[in-house]
Design an enzyme around this catalytic site. Sequence first.
Site, PDB file in Angstrom:
ATOM      1  N   ARG A 298     -33.206-106.151 -12.282  1.00  0.00           N
ATOM      2  CA  ARG A 298     -33.442-106.154 -13.732  1.00  0.00           C
ATOM      3  C   ARG A 298     -34.876-106.528 -14.095  1.00  0.00           C
ATOM      4  O   ARG A 298     -35.355-106.200 -15.156  1.00  0.00           O
ATOM      5  CB  ARG A 298     -32.425-107.070 -14.438  1.00  0.00           C
ATOM      6  CG  ARG A 298     -31.050-106.410 -14.511  1.00  0.00           C
ATOM      7  CD  ARG A 298     -29.998-107.316 -15.080  1.00  0.00           C
ATOM      8  NE  ARG A 298     -29.595-108.346 -14.143  1.00  0.00           N
ATOM      9  CZ  ARG A 298     -28.696-109.292 -14.411  1.00  0.00           C
ATOM     10  NH1 ARG A 298     -28.126-109.336 -15.584  1.00  0.00           N
ATOM     11  NH2 ARG A 298     -28.368-110.183 -13.499  1.00  0.00           N
TER      12      ARG A 298
ATOM     13  N   LYS B 164     -28.017-103.155 -28.602  1.00  0.00           N
ATOM     14  CA  LYS B 164     -27.986-104.556 -28.158  1.00  0.00           C
ATOM     15  C   LYS B 164     -29.373-105.177 -28.253  1.00  0.00           C
ATOM     16  O   LYS B 164     -30.363-104.552 -27.895  1.00  0.00           O
ATOM     17  CB  LYS B 164     -27.490-104.606 -26.707  1.00  0.00           C
ATOM     18  CG  LYS B 164     -27.432-106.000 -26.127  1.00  0.00           C
ATOM     19  CD  LYS B 164     -26.732-105.993 -24.785  1.00  0.00           C
ATOM     20  CE  LYS B 164     -27.713-105.974 -23.644  1.00  0.00           C
ATOM     21  NZ  LYS B 164     -27.083-105.988 -22.337  1.00  0.00           N
TER      22      LYS B 164
ATOM     23  N   GLY C  66     -31.843-126.369   5.895  1.00  0.00           N
ATOM     24  CA  GLY C  66     -31.611-125.302   4.913  1.00  0.00           C
ATOM     25  C   GLY C  66     -32.016-123.920   5.393  1.00  0.00           C
ATOM     26  O   GLY C  66     -31.673-122.917   4.775  1.00  0.00           O
TER      27      GLY C  66
HETATM   28  C1  R5P Z   1     -28.290-105.016 -19.163  1.00  0.00           C
HETATM   29  O1  R5P Z   1     -28.970-104.082 -19.548  1.00  0.00           O
HETATM   30  C2  R5P Z   1     -27.129-104.821 -18.222  1.00  0.00           C
HETATM   31  O2  R5P Z   1     -26.727-103.491 -18.197  1.00  0.00           O
HETATM   32  C3  R5P Z   1     -25.974-105.710 -18.583  1.00  0.00           C
HETATM   33  O3  R5P Z   1     -25.489-105.352 -19.856  1.00  0.00           O
HETATM   34  C4  R5P Z   1     -26.395-107.158 -18.580  1.00  0.00           C
HETATM   35  O4  R5P Z   1     -27.185-107.434 -17.469  1.00  0.00           O
HETATM   36  C5  R5P Z   1     -25.186-108.044 -18.581  1.00  0.00           C
HETATM   37  O5  R5P Z   1     -25.616-109.365 -18.578  1.00  0.00           O
HETATM   38  P1  R5P Z   1     -24.768-110.487 -19.295  1.00  0.00           P
HETATM   39  O6  R5P Z   1     -23.390-110.434 -18.742  1.00  0.00           O
HETATM   40  O7  R5P Z   1     -25.493-111.757 -18.919  1.00  0.00           O
HETATM   41  O8  R5P Z   1     -24.832-110.231 -20.753  1.00  0.00           O
END
Ligand code: R5P
Length: 297
Positions: free
Chosen positions: A96, A197, A38
């Site tokens: 992230r 969101k 691997g």
């Molecule tokens: C989050 O703040 C990013 O800008 C994207 O909206 C997010 O990472 C998208 O992830 P998913 O497609 O899993 O919802």
Amino acid sequence: MVRTIVLGGSAGAHVGYELAELVGARYCDVEVSQFPDGELYVRVPVDVEGEDVVYVNSLAGRPNELLVETILTLDTIADLGAGSVHAVLTYIPYARQDSRFKPGEAVSALVVGKLLRSLRVSSIYTFDLHLHRIQDPRQVFGESFRNLTAIRDLARYVASTYGVRNPVVVGPDEEAEQWAKMAAEELGGVGYTVMEKRRLSATEVVVEPRDVELVRGKDVLLVDDIISTGGTVVEAVRVLRRSGAREVYVAVTHAVLAGRAYGRLVQLGLRGLVASDTVPSPISRVHVAPILARYFK
Ligand code: R5P
């Protein structure tokens, strides 16, 4: 005479080759294979001594493996005596996790930044990096870090390909405001807004509209940096349609498309769903090599 040599990693050949053509440089694939246990084997198959080397890779899909491949390659290029080493990492993973959200967590973005900075590279280039809680990414990746954008090119592509009429631009969350603003400028200074969101789990989000009047009856361009599981885009498109958008187009820089994301997106029946080729995918229509070429001419 110092030449520019572009080297492509195992996920960067498509951008690297095009970049080399555009800047008149020599192109070569880095040899990468896997040992039976691997571990990775990496070999730079050209003489890079004294040359300016641009290494291109995209670290999505197999982030752990590609990160090790990139570290092994960049260090080797420097070790072989390259005059300068420029790392073009069209997608940088782990960005992230740019904060310790729960006690004891690794702040992965900082760790990756430390690793890359330690590799004797002259500069690092990427696209639409997702570092939201860190003001200046140069603190993480070093002074010569450049965060380029594909969002303007994506907005122009959608406008010219689909002939959108009377558009507005929407970002699915507050963090996407920077990209919504850029796309709106590119479309001639049209209106833009973001939604709210809330993330319920790694795959599920709740999105609430903020500015229903702005989108009603309009062609909407929804822009974001990444589609990972597709949860954000799927939910945002549903909300925009419920809010009376005439047509919804989606443009993102990085089509990471984890798991069943592509199938979920196809089911939306969008007229336009496009990404750049920072991550190769079935929706990658906009090439980033011409954007990079401006920096390596
Ligand atoms: C989050 O703040 C990013 O800008 C994207 O909206 C997010 O990472 C998208 O992830 P998913 O497609 O899993 O919802």
